[in-house]
Design a protein around this motif. Structure first.
Motif, short mmCIF file in Angstrom:
data_model
loop_
_atom_site.label_atom_id
_atom_site.label_comp_id
_atom_site.label_asym_id
_atom_site.label_seq_id
_atom_site.Cartn_x
_atom_site.Cartn_y
_atom_site.Cartn_z
N ASP A 4 0.83 -1.20 0.00
CA ASP A 4 0.00 0.00 0.00
C ASP A 4 0.87 1.26 0.00
OD1 ASP A 4 -2.24 -1.57 0.01
OD2 ASP A 4 -2.62 -1.39 2.18
N LYS A 5 1.92 1.24 0.86
CA LYS A 5 2.81 2.41 0.92
C LYS A 5 3.55 2.60 -0.41
CE LYS A 5 3.52 2.58 5.91
NZ LYS A 5 4.46 2.38 7.02
N THR A 6 3.98 1.46 -0.98
CA THR A 6 4.68 1.54 -2.27
C THR A 6 3.76 2.09 -3.35
OG1 THR A 6 6.03 -0.36 -1.63
CG2 THR A 6 5.98 0.20 -3.97
N SER A 7 2.52 1.60 -3.36
CA SER A 7 1.54 2.09 -4.35
C SER A 7 1.27 3.58 -4.17
CB SER A 7 0.24 1.29 -4.22
OG SER A 7 -0.74 1.79 -5.09
N ALA A 8 1.09 3.98 -2.88
CA ALA A 8 0.82 5.40 -2.61
C ALA A 8 2.03 6.25 -3.02
CB ALA A 8 0.52 5.60 -1.12
N THR A 9 3.24 5.75 -2.71
CA THR A 9 4.45 6.49 -3.08
C THR A 9 4.59 6.58 -4.60
OG1 THR A 9 5.54 5.70 -1.07
CG2 THR A 9 6.96 6.57 -2.80
N ALA A 10 4.30 5.45 -5.28
CA ALA A 10 4.37 5.44 -6.75
C ALA A 10 3.37 6.42 -7.35
CB ALA A 10 4.13 4.03 -7.28
N LYS A 11 2.14 6.43 -6.79
CA LYS A 11 1.12 7.37 -7.29
C LYS A 11 1.57 8.81 -7.05
CE LYS A 11 -2.96 4.43 -6.84
NZ LYS A 11 -4.18 4.16 -6.09
N ASP A 12 2.14 9.07 -5.84
CA ASP A 12 2.61 10.41 -5.51
C ASP A 12 3.73 10.83 -6.46
OD1 ASP A 12 2.66 12.77 -3.93
OD2 ASP A 12 4.43 12.02 -2.89
N VAL A 13 4.66 9.90 -6.68
CA VAL A 13 5.78 10.19 -7.60
C VAL A 13 5.25 10.44 -9.01
CG1 VAL A 13 7.81 9.19 -8.72
CG2 VAL A 13 7.54 9.01 -6.25
N ALA A 14 4.30 9.59 -9.44
CA ALA A 14 3.72 9.76 -10.79
C ALA A 14 3.01 11.10 -10.91
CB ALA A 14 2.75 8.62 -11.09
N THR A 15 2.26 11.48 -9.87
CA THR A 15 1.56 12.77 -9.90
C THR A 15 2.54 13.93 -9.96
OG1 THR A 15 -0.23 11.79 -8.60
CG2 THR A 15 -0.13 14.20 -8.69
N LYS A 16 3.58 13.84 -9.09
CA LYS A 16 4.58 14.92 -9.09
C LYS A 16 5.35 14.97 -10.40
CE LYS A 16 5.27 15.22 -4.09
NZ LYS A 16 6.16 14.95 -2.96
#
Length: 200
Positions: A84-96
């Motif tokens: 979950d943390k990896t997915s959230a981090t990946a989404k955050d990185v993708a958004t940024k």
């Protein structure tokens, strides 16, 4: 108690295997070990350990299963949390990353438009200056050509006038020379006539 027994057994085996004193010591040590092994107190401890192991084996097995299940559950929960943390981090990185890429694209587009506008303005200014310079040069060349034409026409007119004057002078000189020549010829004729007349 079980630990002490195992320790004593280990020490005895180690001493036996490590002794280099010969057969006598070995036989003495073996006899001592056999004596202690057959001792009723040691036999009782052996029986107690065996009974303890039989009674505790199912409990230990249950505890091991419980611990294994608990570990599996905690591992699964930890793995899910990490996922979950990896997915959230990946989404955050993708958004940024997307926002940064859009910002860069917007800045690049604005810079390109600005450069295009400045280039167009510079090209227009250069074209205007070139046109003005070409017109100025054309005007100067035209003015110089007009000046040259005027000077040529003036020189031609002056030469024509001088030529006409020279022709007139030459004509006059020729006419005067002819007149003189005729006068001289007439004088000679008169002299000849006069010279012939006295002879008669």
């Amino acid at each position: 108690m079980k630990r002490k027994l195992l320790l004593l057994t280990g020490l005895g085996i180690g001493y036996v295997l490590g002794a280099r004193a010969g057969r006598e010591k070995y036989d003495r040590i073996a006899a001592t070990a056999t004596h202690y092994w057959r001792d009723p107190r040691v036999a009782k401890v052996r029986d107690d350990v065996e009974i303890y192991a039989r009674t505790q084996a199912p409990i230990i097995r249950d505890r091991a299963e419980t611990v294994a299940k608990d570990v599996a559950t905690k591992t699964a929960a930890t793995a899910k949390d990490i996922a979950d943390k990896t997915s959230a981090t990946a989404k955050d990185v993708a958004t940024k990353t997307s926002a940064t890429a859009k910002d860069i694209a917007d800045k690049t587009s604005a810079t390109a438009k600005d450069i295009a506008g400045k280039t167009t303005a510079t090209a227009t200014a250069i074209a205007d200056k070139t046109s003005a310079t070409a017109k100025d040069v054309a005007d100067r060349v035209s003015g110089a050509a007009d000046d040259v034409k005027g000077q040529v026409e003036k020189t031609a007119a002056d030469l024509k006038d001088r030529g006409e004057e020279a022709v007139e002078r030459a004509t006059l000189s020729v006419g005067e020379a002819r007149d003189r020549a005729l006068e001289l010829d007439d004088d000679d004729d008169d002299d000849e006539l006069e010279g012939t007349a006295p002879k008669n």
